[in-house]
Design an enzyme around this catalytic site. Structure first.
Site, PDB file in Angstrom:
ATOM      1  N   PRO A  10      14.444  -1.374  -2.842  1.00 21.83           N
ATOM      2  CG  PRO A  10      13.587   0.779  -2.944  1.00 21.83           C
ATOM      3  CD  PRO A  10      13.238  -0.650  -3.260  1.00 21.83           C
ATOM      4  CG  HIS A 100       6.941  -3.014   5.386  1.00 21.93           C
ATOM      5  ND1 HIS A 100       7.583  -2.422   4.331  1.00 21.93           N
ATOM      6  CD2 HIS A 100       5.634  -3.084   5.050  1.00 21.93           C
ATOM      7  CE1 HIS A 100       6.705  -2.135   3.393  1.00 21.93           C
ATOM      8  NE2 HIS A 100       5.513  -2.538   3.808  1.00 21.93           N
ATOM      9  NE  ARG A 107      10.620   3.676  10.520  1.00 18.92           N
ATOM     10  CZ  ARG A 107      11.437   3.388   9.504  1.00 18.92           C
ATOM     11  NH1 ARG A 107      11.247   2.275   8.799  1.00 18.92           N
ATOM     12  NH2 ARG A 107      12.439   4.190   9.215  1.00 18.92           N
TER      13      ARG A 107
END
Ligand code: DQA
Length: 146
Positions: A10, A100, A107
């Site tokens: 997504p 990623h 993060r």
């Protein structure tokens, strides 16, 4: 000839304009073209897919069985939530490299958990778009050396 699937989840269709300070300015089209040409240079077929829908990603992993030799998977935010994707990987028994663009470990805390990592052969993160070609090389090394 070996065949690999590069599967993006997504919001990755928005690469190029989505939070460029985190994800860079390279578009998904550019990344997919680079994956195909890099794989071709190594005599490997590469098919690229993207979906914003968890079930469609599960279906794509199932459909890869018997068609592809391994998968590069950037599951986007589903990385941090999806037991269904983890189970799909385990069920198909195909080698999966988790990818990623950003360094998820540097993060927010919720990005430190990866269900994909529990089923993947390894993880590449933090290298931006270059990570995709690194992931292809890692997958091919795994396929060649076991
Ligand atoms: C991402 C990291 C995820 O935490 C995030 O939800 C994404 C992109 C990455 O490529 O850095 O959508 O998978």
């Amino acid at each position: 000839m070996s065949s690999i699937l590069v599967l993006n989840g997504p919001n990755l269709n928005l690469l190029g304009t989505r939070q460029p300070e985190i994800y860079g300015t390279t578009t998904l089209n550019d990344i997919e073209d680079k994956c195909v040409s890099h794989a071709k240079s190594r005599d490997v077929r590469c098919v690229c897919l993207q979906s914003n829908h968890e079930g469609a990603l599960v279906d794509a992993i199932h459909a890869a069985r018997g068609v592809h030799d391994g998968i590069i998977l950037n599951a986007g935010a589903y990385t941090h939530t999806s037991i269904a994707l983890m189970d799909a990987i385990v069920s198909t028994e195909l080698p999966v490299v988790e990818l990623h663009l950003s360094n998820i470990h540097a993060r927010e805390d919720f990005r430190h958990t990866s269900y994909i990592a529990k089923a993947a052969i390894g993880q590449i993160c933090g290298f931006g778009a270059v990570g995709y070609t690194l992931a292809i090389d890692a997958l091919l090394a795994h396929l060649e050396n076991g």
